[in-house]
Design a protein around this motif. Structure first.
Motif, PDB file in Angstrom:
ATOM      1  N   GLY A  40       0.788  -1.217   0.000  1.00 52.59           N
ATOM      2  CA  GLY A  40       0.000   0.000   0.000  1.00 52.59           C
ATOM      3  C   GLY A  40       0.821   1.267   0.000  1.00 52.59           C
ATOM      4  N   GLN A  41       2.119   1.165  -0.055  1.00 47.82           N
ATOM      5  CA  GLN A  41       2.984   2.341  -0.075  1.00 47.82           C
ATOM      6  C   GLN A  41       3.689   2.432  -1.421  1.00 47.82           C
ATOM      7  OE1 GLN A  41       5.668   2.093   3.222  1.00 47.82           O
ATOM      8  NE2 GLN A  41       4.095   2.606   4.743  1.00 47.82           N
ATOM      9  N   GLN A  42       3.905   3.631  -1.887  1.00 47.56           N
ATOM     10  CA  GLN A  42       4.592   3.871  -3.145  1.00 47.56           C
ATOM     11  C   GLN A  42       6.047   4.241  -2.872  1.00 47.56           C
ATOM     12  OE1 GLN A  42       2.344   6.852  -5.266  1.00 47.56           O
ATOM     13  NE2 GLN A  42       0.929   5.340  -6.121  1.00 47.56           N
ATOM     14  N   GLN A  43       6.930   3.561  -3.597  1.00 47.32           N
ATOM     15  CA  GLN A  43       8.356   3.799  -3.437  1.00 47.32           C
ATOM     16  C   GLN A  43       8.940   4.266  -4.766  1.00 47.32           C
ATOM     17  OE1 GLN A  43       9.876   0.027  -2.134  1.00 47.32           O
ATOM     18  NE2 GLN A  43       9.305   0.355   0.014  1.00 47.32           N
ATOM     19  N   LEU A  44       9.722   5.325  -4.708  1.00 49.92           N
ATOM     20  CA  LEU A  44      10.407   5.813  -5.894  1.00 49.92           C
ATOM     21  C   LEU A  44      11.656   4.958  -6.103  1.00 49.92           C
ATOM     22  CD1 LEU A  44      10.637   7.964  -8.131  1.00 49.92           C
ATOM     23  CD2 LEU A  44      11.964   9.345  -6.522  1.00 49.92           C
ATOM     24  N   VAL A  45      11.705   4.240  -7.234  1.00 47.09           N
ATOM     25  CA  VAL A  45      12.801   3.307  -7.484  1.00 47.09           C
ATOM     26  C   VAL A  45      13.682   3.736  -8.660  1.00 47.09           C
ATOM     27  CG1 VAL A  45      11.569   1.349  -6.496  1.00 47.09           C
ATOM     28  CG2 VAL A  45      11.302   1.870  -8.922  1.00 47.09           C
ATOM     29  N   GLY A  46      13.298   4.757  -9.390  1.00 52.38           N
ATOM     30  CA  GLY A  46      14.108   5.208 -10.510  1.00 52.38           C
ATOM     31  C   GLY A  46      13.546   6.473 -11.110  1.00 52.38           C
ATOM     32  N   LEU A  47      14.404   7.204 -11.812  1.00 54.38           N
ATOM     33  CA  LEU A  47      13.937   8.416 -12.489  1.00 54.38           C
ATOM     34  C   LEU A  47      14.795   8.681 -13.720  1.00 54.38           C
ATOM     35  CD1 LEU A  47      16.146  10.846 -11.757  1.00 54.38           C
ATOM     36  CD2 LEU A  47      14.869  10.935  -9.642  1.00 54.38           C
ATOM     37  N   LEU A  48      14.240   9.449 -14.613  1.00 55.63           N
ATOM     38  CA  LEU A  48      14.915   9.879 -15.835  1.00 55.63           C
ATOM     39  C   LEU A  48      14.713  11.368 -15.989  1.00 55.63           C
ATOM     40  CD1 LEU A  48      14.937   8.172 -19.303  1.00 55.63           C
ATOM     41  CD2 LEU A  48      14.203  10.546 -19.133  1.00 55.63           C
ATOM     42  N   LEU A  49      15.792  12.099 -16.203  1.00 57.60           N
ATOM     43  CA  LEU A  49      15.738  13.538 -16.421  1.00 57.60           C
ATOM     44  C   LEU A  49      16.027  13.832 -17.886  1.00 57.60           C
ATOM     45  CD1 LEU A  49      17.756  14.819 -13.326  1.00 57.60           C
ATOM     46  CD2 LEU A  49      15.285  14.835 -13.624  1.00 57.60           C
ATOM     47  N   GLN A  50      15.182  14.641 -18.489  1.00 59.21           N
ATOM     48  CA  GLN A  50      15.421  15.052 -19.865  1.00 59.21           C
ATOM     49  C   GLN A  50      15.132  16.544 -20.010  1.00 59.21           C
ATOM     50  OE1 GLN A  50      12.817  12.695 -22.352  1.00 59.21           O
ATOM     51  NE2 GLN A  50      11.093  14.086 -22.100  1.00 59.21           N
ATOM     52  N   TYR A  51      15.856  17.137 -20.944  1.00 57.02           N
ATOM     53  CA  TYR A  51      15.708  18.570 -21.204  1.00 57.02           C
ATOM     54  C   TYR A  51      15.159  18.741 -22.612  1.00 57.02           C
ATOM     55  CZ  TYR A  51      16.782  23.561 -20.996  1.00 57.02           C
ATOM     56  OH  TYR A  51      16.694  24.930 -20.967  1.00 57.02           O
ATOM     57  N   ASN A  52      14.089  19.509 -22.728  1.00 55.70           N
ATOM     58  CA  ASN A  52      13.418  19.701 -24.013  1.00 55.70           C
ATOM     59  C   ASN A  52      14.001  20.922 -24.729  1.00 55.70           C
ATOM     60  OD1 ASN A  52      11.450  17.532 -23.757  1.00 55.70           O
ATOM     61  ND2 ASN A  52      10.515  18.773 -22.148  1.00 55.70           N
ATOM     62  N   PHE A  53      14.902  20.653 -25.671  1.00 57.91           N
ATOM     63  CA  PHE A  53      15.494  21.727 -26.464  1.00 57.91           C
ATOM     64  C   PHE A  53      14.527  22.148 -27.578  1.00 57.91           C
ATOM     65  CE2 PHE A  53      19.263  19.930 -24.539  1.00 57.91           C
ATOM     66  CZ  PHE A  53      20.047  21.053 -24.293  1.00 57.91           C
ATOM     67  N   TYR A  54      14.692  23.394 -27.987  1.00 53.86           N
ATOM     68  CA  TYR A  54      13.896  23.911 -29.114  1.00 53.86           C
ATOM     69  C   TYR A  54      14.476  23.377 -30.415  1.00 53.86           C
ATOM     70  CZ  TYR A  54      12.559  27.186 -32.798  1.00 53.86           C
ATOM     71  OH  TYR A  54      12.140  27.737 -33.979  1.00 53.86           O
ATOM     72  N   ALA A  55      13.600  23.034 -31.350  1.00 53.52           N
ATOM     73  CA  ALA A  55      13.993  22.605 -32.691  1.00 53.52           C
ATOM     74  C   ALA A  55      13.181  23.399 -33.698  1.00 53.52           C
ATOM     75  CB  ALA A  55      13.772  21.104 -32.878  1.00 53.52           C
ATOM     76  N   TRP A  56      13.883  23.973 -34.650  1.00 55.87           N
ATOM     77  CA  TRP A  56      13.224  24.820 -35.655  1.00 55.87           C
ATOM     78  C   TRP A  56      12.325  23.978 -36.553  1.00 55.87           C
ATOM     79  CZ3 TRP A  56      12.887  25.382 -40.921  1.00 55.87           C
ATOM     80  CH2 TRP A  56      12.454  26.630 -41.394  1.00 55.87           C
TER      81      TRP A  56
END
Length: 389
Positions: A40-56
């Motif tokens: 019944g408990q939620q555990q954070l086991v992983g994450l991913l960080l991404q940066y959204n660059f501008y594209a013309w």
């Protein structure tokens, strides 16, 4: 989410080499989390960080900056699921592609396996790979047969010329009443026949080279190269970065090829040499560029004015400055050197680089053969429909 990431961020610094704190107030940063529910408990086991660059002109190009899974759960598929989610978001947002910021070897292999599975799910791409393999194999077998026929023809011509030269000599010896065995002299026909045979081989090779210059045939490895139109389609539909596409394409070729199948050694198959040449060409293009010693460094450009009006930084190896060059002058450029490395450019001799390139190619082929064993057989047979499998 910012508070949750702030609690998890110190673990990133201690786990990922070269990781830095991010600007949490920058709206272009995006965090994908993997959560496990236990009792019944939620555990954070992983994450991913991404940066959204501008594209013309009106698009974006997300870049994966950090991927972390808690150590006890690493290897359980959580990192792969996070990367797959990043690809799903890139598809939904119609991004240009998904890039990665200097992935470590482990992450790169997880990424490549996922992208390979995406390629396997595209029948049009598997059919193109299957057709390329068959064409390259047919071309390689034809080249080998032509080479055998060339040497066979050259050998027959050499023997015939040797026989024609021995016959007049024997007749001359009989008319003079002398025999080579009686005088102790060695017969000259055999040596001249060998020279004629060698000349015949060289003449045949020269003729083959001349015809090749008139209409140069494509190499078997070039027939395995992914066409430009298909490469653009892969980028558009699968969101794989253009520099990553050739690596995954060669993995697809090895996967659906008969190399290592049916108990046959990989090196014994006709496709082994073309695939090896394809891999070596990609590695050489990615890691090295033949150039003079100043190609990768900044150059001094002479401009009008006094010396106090401008300055420029130039990277010069310390050993070169300790040479016999006159003070304040640059030493002579090195020859037969190769600039290698993506971030830190260093020079190695051409012979050392050739040996290193062969080693990298062998390691890459071994890795792909290992990956071929790890891809589930069900994925191979159901998704590909290839006649090789």
């Amino acid at each position: 989410m910012q508070d949750l990431h702030a609690r998890f961020e110190p673990l990133l610094i201690f786990t990922i080499d070269g990781a830095n704190f991010i600007d949490a107030d920058d709206a272009k940063w995006e965090v994908l989390v993997a959560v496990r529910e236990t009792n019944g408990q939620q555990q954070l086991v992983g994450l991913l960080l991404q940066y959204n660059f501008y594209a013309w002109p009106l698009n974006q190009r997300p870049r994966v900056a950090q991927v972390l899974v808690v150590p006890p759960l690493q290897g359980s598929g959580i990192g792969k699921a996070l990367i797959a989610t990043a690809y799903d978001l890139a598809h939904k947002r119609d991004a240009v592609d998904l890039t990665f910021e200097d992935p470590v070897l482990g992450l790169q292999r997880v990424r490549e396996k996922l992208e390979l599975e995406q390629m396997l799910a595209c029948p049009w791409l598997v059919e193109a790979a299957d057709a390329a393999l068959k064409t390259a194999e047919g071309h390689e077998v034809q080249q080998q047969a032509a080479a055998r026929q060339l040497w066979k023809t050259a050998g027959c011509n050499g023997q015939q010329q040797a026989g024609q030269q021995r016959q007049p000599q024997q007749q001359s010896g009989s008319s003079n009443g002398t025999v080579a065995a009686d005088t102790g002299q060695q017969p000259q026909g055999r040596g001249q026949g060998q020279q004629a045979s060698g000349a015949g081989v060289r003449a045949q090779a020269h003729a083959a080279g001349a015809s090749a210059q008139e209409s140069p045939p494509a190499s078997s490895a070039s027939l395995l190269t992914l066409p430009e139109k298909l490469q653009q389609r892969v980028i558009k539909e699968l969101k794989i970065h253009k520099r990553q596409v050739p690596a995954v394409w060669e993995a697809l070729l090895v996967l659906i090829s008969p190399l290592g199948s049916h108990g046959m050694a990989a090196a014994d198959h006709a496709l082994h040499e073309p695939l090896t040449e394809l891999i070596m060409g990609r590695l050489e293009a990615a890691h090295a560029a033949m150039a003079d010693r100043y190609a990768a460094n900044k150059r001094i450009v002479v401009v009008e004015g006094s010396k106090e009006d401008w300055f420029v930084y130039k990277v010069v190896p310390r050993k070169q400055w300790q040479s016999k060059a006159a003070p304040g002058t640059l030493p002579e450029p090195l020859t037969d050197t190769v600039n290698v490395g993506r971030h830190t450019v260093r020079q190695v001799s051409a012979d050392d680089w050739s040996e290193r390139l062969q080693q990298l190619t062998a390691e890459r082929l071994e890795q792909l053969m290992h990956l071929k064993q790890k891809i589930p057989a069900a994925v191979n047979t159901q998704a590909t429909g290839s006649s090789w499998i």
